[in-house]
Design a protein around this motif. Structure first.
Motif, PDB file in Angstrom:
ATOM      1  N   ASN A  65      60.641  63.399  39.258  1.00  0.00           N
ATOM      2  CA  ASN A  65      61.538  63.020  40.345  1.00  0.00           C
ATOM      3  C   ASN A  65      61.414  61.553  40.738  1.00  0.00           C
ATOM      4  O   ASN A  65      61.963  61.133  41.768  1.00  0.00           O
ATOM      5  N   GLY A  66      60.661  60.784  39.950  1.00  0.00           N
ATOM      6  CA  GLY A  66      60.623  59.347  40.166  1.00  0.00           C
ATOM      7  C   GLY A  66      59.424  58.823  40.917  1.00  0.00           C
ATOM      8  O   GLY A  66      59.391  57.651  41.286  1.00  0.00           O
ATOM      9  N   THR A  67      58.414  59.645  41.147  1.00  0.00           N
ATOM     10  CA  THR A  67      57.160  59.239  41.819  1.00  0.00           C
ATOM     11  C   THR A  67      57.429  58.471  43.112  1.00  0.00           C
ATOM     12  O   THR A  67      56.890  57.389  43.333  1.00  0.00           O
ATOM     13  N   ARG A  68      58.334  59.037  43.943  1.00  0.00           N
ATOM     14  CA  ARG A  68      58.621  58.381  45.208  1.00  0.00           C
ATOM     15  C   ARG A  68      57.460  58.591  46.176  1.00  0.00           C
ATOM     16  O   ARG A  68      56.835  59.655  46.212  1.00  0.00           O
TER      17      ARG A  68
ATOM     18  N   GLN B   9      52.719  70.620  40.604  1.00  0.00           N
ATOM     19  CA  GLN B   9      53.170  69.730  41.670  1.00  0.00           C
ATOM     20  C   GLN B   9      53.251  68.275  41.179  1.00  0.00           C
ATOM     21  O   GLN B   9      54.203  67.547  41.465  1.00  0.00           O
ATOM     22  N   PHE B  10      52.207  67.877  40.446  1.00  0.00           N
ATOM     23  CA  PHE B  10      52.157  66.508  39.918  1.00  0.00           C
ATOM     24  C   PHE B  10      53.310  66.269  38.950  1.00  0.00           C
ATOM     25  O   PHE B  10      53.959  65.218  38.978  1.00  0.00           O
TER      26      PHE B  10
ATOM     27  N   VAL C 210      55.086  62.387  47.693  1.00  0.00           N
ATOM     28  CA  VAL C 210      53.758  62.594  47.105  1.00  0.00           C
ATOM     29  C   VAL C 210      53.256  63.985  47.478  1.00  0.00           C
ATOM     30  O   VAL C 210      53.253  64.362  48.664  1.00  0.00           O
ATOM     31  N   PRO C 211      52.847  64.810  46.503  1.00  0.00           N
ATOM     32  CA  PRO C 211      52.372  66.164  46.818  1.00  0.00           C
ATOM     33  C   PRO C 211      51.071  66.129  47.618  1.00  0.00           C
ATOM     34  O   PRO C 211      50.239  65.230  47.419  1.00  0.00           O
ATOM     35  N   ASP C 212      50.914  67.115  48.541  1.00  0.00           N
ATOM     36  CA  ASP C 212      49.666  67.220  49.288  1.00  0.00           C
ATOM     37  C   ASP C 212      48.537  67.556  48.335  1.00  0.00           C
ATOM     38  O   ASP C 212      48.637  68.479  47.517  1.00  0.00           O
TER      39      ASP C 212
END
Length: 425
Positions: free
Chosen positions: A58-61, A51-52, A65-67
Motif C-alpha cells: 500500500n505504499g509504506t505510508r 500486516q507488514f 504503519v501497523p501497530d
C-alpha cells in the motif's frame, strides 16, 4: 539489535515458555503443550508478517504503519527511514538536474547536444559566438554546418577520449578544441572551447625552451671541459675523484637533455627546416645503426622498399627506439629489429622481451620527460625525451607510432610509414 528490542523479544519467548510449562503441568501432555504453544507463536508471527506485507504493497505510508513492538517495530521504522532517504535523494537529484541545466546554459564553452544522427537538438549562446550555430540550425547535422574532416572523424570515432583542434568557422584566427561526450544511447554533447591563447602560450614556451637551451649550451660546454681536465689530472686527490666524476656525468646528462630539447624545438618548428627529403634505404640504415651498438640485436629485413624523408631524422627515430630497448632490458634479453611491408604500410619495429610496461603508462610514454620507471631511467642516464622525439619525427613523415606492451612478456614499438609516401616537407 538494541537492548530494548531484545528485552521485548525475550518477553515474547518467555510467554511462550510459560505457556508450555503451564499446559504441560496441568495436562501432563508435554508434547501437545509444546506443539500448541509453538503453533500459537507461529500464528502470531505470521499475523505480523501479513500486516507488514499489506503495509508494503500500500505504499509504506507513515499514517498506515501497523501497530507493532519489538523487532517488528524496528523493521517498520527502518523501512520508513529508507523511504525518507530515497525521497530526499530524488529531491536532491531533481535539484541537481535543474542546476545542471542552468550551468549548461551559462557554460563558458560552446555546448551542443546532438542526436543519434548528429543533428543539433540544443545549443547555448557560446555556440553562436564560437561555432556560428544558432537556434534556427536545430535539426541540421553538425557536420553540414561545420565543414571539417577532423570533425567528421571525431563524430564517427568510437574513442570518446579523442579531441581535435580546428579553426572557428566564424573567425579563422580563433583556434578551437572540440570534444565529444556520450550522454546516452541516442545523445551526445559536443563541447568547443577557445584555445587561441593557450596555443600562443605554448608557442612562447617552445621559443623559451629553444632560446634557453641555446644559451645553456656554451656554459655547459665550458664546465664540461674544465671537469674533464680536472678528472684526468693524476694529482687529483682520491677524495675528490668520485665527486668530480659524478659532476662530469651530470653535466653530460644535462648536455644530452639540451641537445634533445633543441631537436624537439627544431622538429616542432615548421620554419626552421634545413634538411631536404631523400630516398632512404631502410635496410642499409638499420644494419648500419645496429653495427655501432655494444649489444647484439637481431635484424629481420623482409622488404627492400625505401621511404622518402629526412635521413638524419629517420636515423634519430631508429636509434632512439633501439637504444630504449637496450636501456630498459637486461643484458642478455633478446631484441629484434624488423623492417617489413604490411598491406599499404611500411613498418619499422623494435621488439624486446623484457619486463614490459604497465598499461596505465602506455598512453603517456610520448610525453616530454615522462618515465614509466623514473628511478631506472635516471640510473641509465635517459633524458625522458627519446619517445617524444620519435613521435614528432613520425608525425612529420606522415607516419604513426604504436606501442604494445605486456608486463612480464615485453614491448613492441612500431612506426608505420605510408607505402607511397610523398615528401613530408
Amino acid at each position: 539489535m538494541k537492548p530494548a528490542i531484545l528485552s521485548i523479544e525475550k518477553w515474547h519467548i518467555t510467554l511462550a515458555i510459560l505457556a508450555i510449562l503451564l499446559g504441560g503441568l496441568l495436562t501432563g501432555a508435554w508434547l501437545i503443550s509444546i506443539a500448541l504453544s509453538l503453533f500459537g507463536y507461529i500464528i502470531w508471527m505470521y499475523y505480523r508478517i501479513h500486516q507488514f506485507y499489506i503495509w508494503i504493497i500500500n505504499g509504506t505510508r507513515q499514517n498506515n504503519v501497523p501497530d507493532s513492538d519489538g523487532i517488528w517495530d524496528k523493521i517498520n521504522y527502518q523501512v520508513l527511514q529508507d523511504k525518507n532517504k530515497s525521497n530526499n535523494r530524488k529531491k536532491r537529484l531533481n535539484a541537481l538536474l535543474k542546476r545542471s541545466q542552468s550551468i549548461l546554459k551559462g557554460f563558458p564553452y560552446a555546448a551542443i547536444v546532438l542526436d543519434q544522427s548528429n543533428a543539433v537538438e540544443w545549443s547555448n549562446k557560446e555556440s553562436s559566438a564560437l561555432l556560428n550555430i544558432v537556434k534556427n540550425d536545430k535539426g541540421q547535422r553538425i557536420n553540414h554546418l561545420i565543414r571539417s574532416p577532423k570533425l567528421y572523424k571525431l563524430l564517427h570515432s568510437n574513442d570518446r577520449s579523442n579531441e581535435i583542434e580546428i579553426e572557428s568557422p566564424k573567425d579563422s584566427s580563433v583556434q578551437l578544441l572540440l570534444k565529444l561526450i556520450t550522454l546516452g544511447v541516442d545523445s551526445k554533447l559536443l563541447i568547443a572551447r577557445d584555445i587561441t591563447q593557450r596555443n600562443r602560450t605554448l608557442e612562447m614556451r617552445k621559443s623559451f625552451i629553444s632560446n634557453a637551451s641555446h644559451e645553456l649550451r656554451t656554459p655547459l660546454t665550458v664546465i664540461s671541459g674544465y671537469l674533464e681536465i680536472i678528472k684526468e689530472d693524476k694529482s687529483l686527490p682520491q677524495s675528490l675523484s668520485s665527486p668530480i666524476n659524478t659532476a662530469y656525468e651530470q653535466v653530460e646528462r644535462m648536455q644530452n637533455i639540451i641537445e634533445d630539447l633543441l631537436t624537439l624545438s627544431r622538429l616542432e618548428s615548421t620554419n626552421d627546416i634545413q634538411d631536404i627529403s631523400t630516398n632512404i634505404n631502410m635496410a642499409k640504415l638499420i644494419n648500419h645503426i645496429c653495427q655501432d651498438l655494444n649489444r647484439q640485436v637481431i635484424i629481420e629485413i623482409n622488404t627492400n622498399e625505401i621511404i622518402i624523408g629526412i635521413e638524419t631524422e629517420i636515423i634519430s627515430l631508429c636509434t632512439n627506439l633501439i637504444q630504449n630497448a637496450i636501456f630498459y632490458t637486461q643484458k642478455h634479453t633478446k631484441i629484434i629489429t624488423r623492417w617489413y611491408k604490411d598491406k599499404d604500410k611500411l613498418c619499422f619495429e623494435v621488439q624486446d622481451f623484457g619486463a614490459g610496461i604497465p598499461h596505465k603508462h602506455l598512453a603517456r610514454l610520448t610525453q616530454r620527460f615522462y618515465r614509466a620507471d623514473k628511478g631506472r631511467s635516471k640510473e641509465q642516464g635517459g633524458t625522458g625525451l627519446g619517445l617524444a622525439i620519435v613521435n614528432h619525427i613520425a608525425q612529420r613523415h606522415n607516419a604513426t607510432l604504436s606501442i604494445n606492451s605486456k608486463v612480464g612478456i615485453g614491448s613492441t614499438f612500431t612506426v608505420r610509414f605510408n607505402l607511397s609516401q610523398p615528401s613530408p616537407l
